[in-house]
Scaffold this active site. Structure first.
Site, mmCIF file in Angstrom:
data_model
loop_
_atom_site.group_PDB
_atom_site.id
_atom_site.type_symbol
_atom_site.label_atom_id
_atom_site.label_comp_id
_atom_site.label_asym_id
_atom_site.label_seq_id
_atom_site.Cartn_x
_atom_site.Cartn_y
_atom_site.Cartn_z
ATOM 1 N N THR A 10 0.800 -1.225 0.000
ATOM 2 C CA THR A 10 0.000 0.000 0.000
ATOM 3 C C THR A 10 0.833 1.276 0.000
ATOM 4 O OG1 THR A 10 -0.187 -0.129 2.419
ATOM 5 C CG2 THR A 10 -1.956 -1.122 1.122
ATOM 6 N N GLY A 11 2.155 1.162 0.137
ATOM 7 C CA GLY A 11 3.009 2.345 0.061
ATOM 8 C C GLY A 11 3.199 2.795 -1.375
ATOM 9 N N LYS A 59 -3.903 -2.869 8.026
ATOM 10 C CA LYS A 59 -4.804 -2.668 6.899
ATOM 11 C C LYS A 59 -5.400 -3.981 6.398
ATOM 12 C CE LYS A 59 -2.753 1.657 5.308
ATOM 13 N NZ LYS A 59 -2.236 2.436 4.151
ATOM 14 N N ILE A 83 13.986 -5.490 -1.677
ATOM 15 C CA ILE A 83 14.377 -4.365 -2.528
ATOM 16 C C ILE A 83 14.954 -3.217 -1.690
ATOM 17 C CG2 ILE A 83 13.580 -2.721 -4.268
ATOM 18 C CD1 ILE A 83 13.397 -5.638 -5.158
ATOM 19 N N THR A 84 14.512 -3.098 -0.461
ATOM 20 C CA THR A 84 14.827 -1.961 0.411
ATOM 21 C C THR A 84 16.321 -1.660 0.493
ATOM 22 O OG1 THR A 84 12.901 -2.534 1.750
ATOM 23 C CG2 THR A 84 14.495 -1.000 2.718
ATOM 24 N N GLU A 85 16.654 -0.383 0.353
ATOM 25 C CA GLU A 85 18.019 0.106 0.510
ATOM 26 C C GLU A 85 18.161 0.799 1.855
ATOM 27 O OE1 GLU A 85 21.167 3.135 -1.764
ATOM 28 O OE2 GLU A 85 19.128 2.856 -2.529
ATOM 29 N N TYR A 112 20.994 -3.785 -15.906
ATOM 30 C CA TYR A 112 20.185 -3.336 -17.036
ATOM 31 C C TYR A 112 21.060 -3.110 -18.274
ATOM 32 C CZ TYR A 112 17.461 -2.030 -12.866
ATOM 33 O OH TYR A 112 16.834 -2.024 -11.649
ATOM 34 N N GLU A 165 31.858 -5.608 -8.305
ATOM 35 C CA GLU A 165 32.349 -4.263 -8.017
ATOM 36 C C GLU A 165 33.339 -4.336 -6.864
ATOM 37 O OE1 GLU A 165 28.717 -2.758 -5.090
ATOM 38 O OE2 GLU A 165 28.593 -2.344 -7.234
ATOM 39 N N HIS A 204 27.295 1.826 -3.293
ATOM 40 C CA HIS A 204 26.791 0.761 -2.442
ATOM 41 C C HIS A 204 27.546 0.718 -1.111
ATOM 42 C CE1 HIS A 204 25.219 -1.642 -6.144
ATOM 43 N NE2 HIS A 204 24.397 -0.684 -5.775
#
Length: 297
Positions: free
Chosen positions: A17-18, A43, A97-99, A161, A211, A249
């Site tokens: 929902t974010g 929720k 996914i969170t950074e 990518y 890297e 990173h």
């Protein structure tokens, strides 16, 4: 494709929902991913955009939807607890996914994972995509991907990518593209991905993007030298990075004489990896190796 993502993938979105969760869920649905629901504490019982059910807990969501993969779009302060909740629910694959998750929080996660069967991808990663299955779990631009037989694994999202686009431009698609993330403590590493691609009958060649910082690339070089039978093309980012300065990173930092790009390039070359100087050369190098192998039968 027989690993990590399959035709049976049923995706649960933690933080649906974010803003980020909603945006990327739309993208994943448009690509064809089978998203079955979301988790946002407090929720539960609501629906997202009139279609997907929202649950208060992962356990409840798995019981009601049969979800077998979770992806996290949860703020850093709460992300570790969300990862552990998904692992506690015994989901086979959890994609974070969170950074910006604090390192001490990831120490707790790593300890919590000991003896458990769930696979964690990330954190701070773009996710994973299987073009042949029209299944995308993450934030990568789907339009540049094509089904094919080259596996891609990378610590960097944007360089993933670049590699994918260079393959697609040459008519070479991807069996699977995996972003393992650039944090010092993560779940899946290069060797895990290389082992999976080596065993996968639908992968003929592998692109690996590393890297500076840490020793994950050196460990990968050791595995490739000993066990990898498929051609591998590699690129290491950070050739001009100064020691002691973090470059993008959290894990991309040179400490003393360890973790330099030169060290990693040398280790991979010594293992027989075809190294390139630019990410845009990855596709051409992979095509060259595949053409050579085809001529040799």
């Amino acid at each position: 494709m027989a690993f990590w993502l399959t035709k049976e993938t049923r995706l649960l979105v933690q933080g649906l929902t974010g803003g980020a969760g909603s945006f990327h869920t739309r993208q994943m649905l448009e690509y064809g991913t089978r998203v079955v629901g979301g988790v946002t504490p407090g929720k539960g019982g609501l629906t997202w955009e009139g279609s997907l059910p929202i649950f208060n807990t992962v356990e409840e969501a798995v019981k009601e939807t049969g979800a077998n993969v979770a992806v996290l779009f949860v703020p850093p302060a709460y992300a570790a607890d969300s990862i552990m909740e998904a692992i506690d629910a015994e989901l086979p694959l959890v994609v974070a996914i969170t950074e910006g998750i604090p390192i001490l929080d990831m120490v707790r996660v790593k300890r919590f994972m000991q003896g458990r069967t769930s696979r964690l991808l990330g954190p701070n990663c773009p996710g994973i995509i299987a073009p042949g299955l029209s299944c995308k779990v993450g934030i990568m631009p789907a339009s540049i991907h094509r089904p094919g037989r080259v596996g891609v694994v990378s610590r960097s999202g944007t360089l993933t990518y670049e590699a994918v686009y260079s393959l697609t431009q040459l008519g070479l698609g991807q069996s699977m593209a995996i972003g393992i993330g650039g944090d010092p403590l993560n779940g899946t590493n290069f060797v895990d991905a290389l082992e999976a691609f080596e065993a996968d009958e639908e992968t003929d060649a592998i692109i690996m993007i590393g890297e500076i910082g840490g020793d994950a690339e050196e460990a990968a070089a050791d595995y490739i030298r000993r066990k990898c039978t498929k051609p591998v093309v590699g690129f290491i980012a950070g050739m001009s990075a100064p020691p002691g300065k973090r470059m993008g990173h959290a894990g991309a930092i040179i400490s003393g004489s360890q973790g330099t790009a030169g060290e990693k390039v040398g280790a991979l070359r010594g293992a027989g990896v075809e190294m390139v100087d630019s990410p845009m050369e990855l596709g051409a190098a992979a095509k060259k190796l595949l053409d050579k192998r085809a001529k040799e039968g």
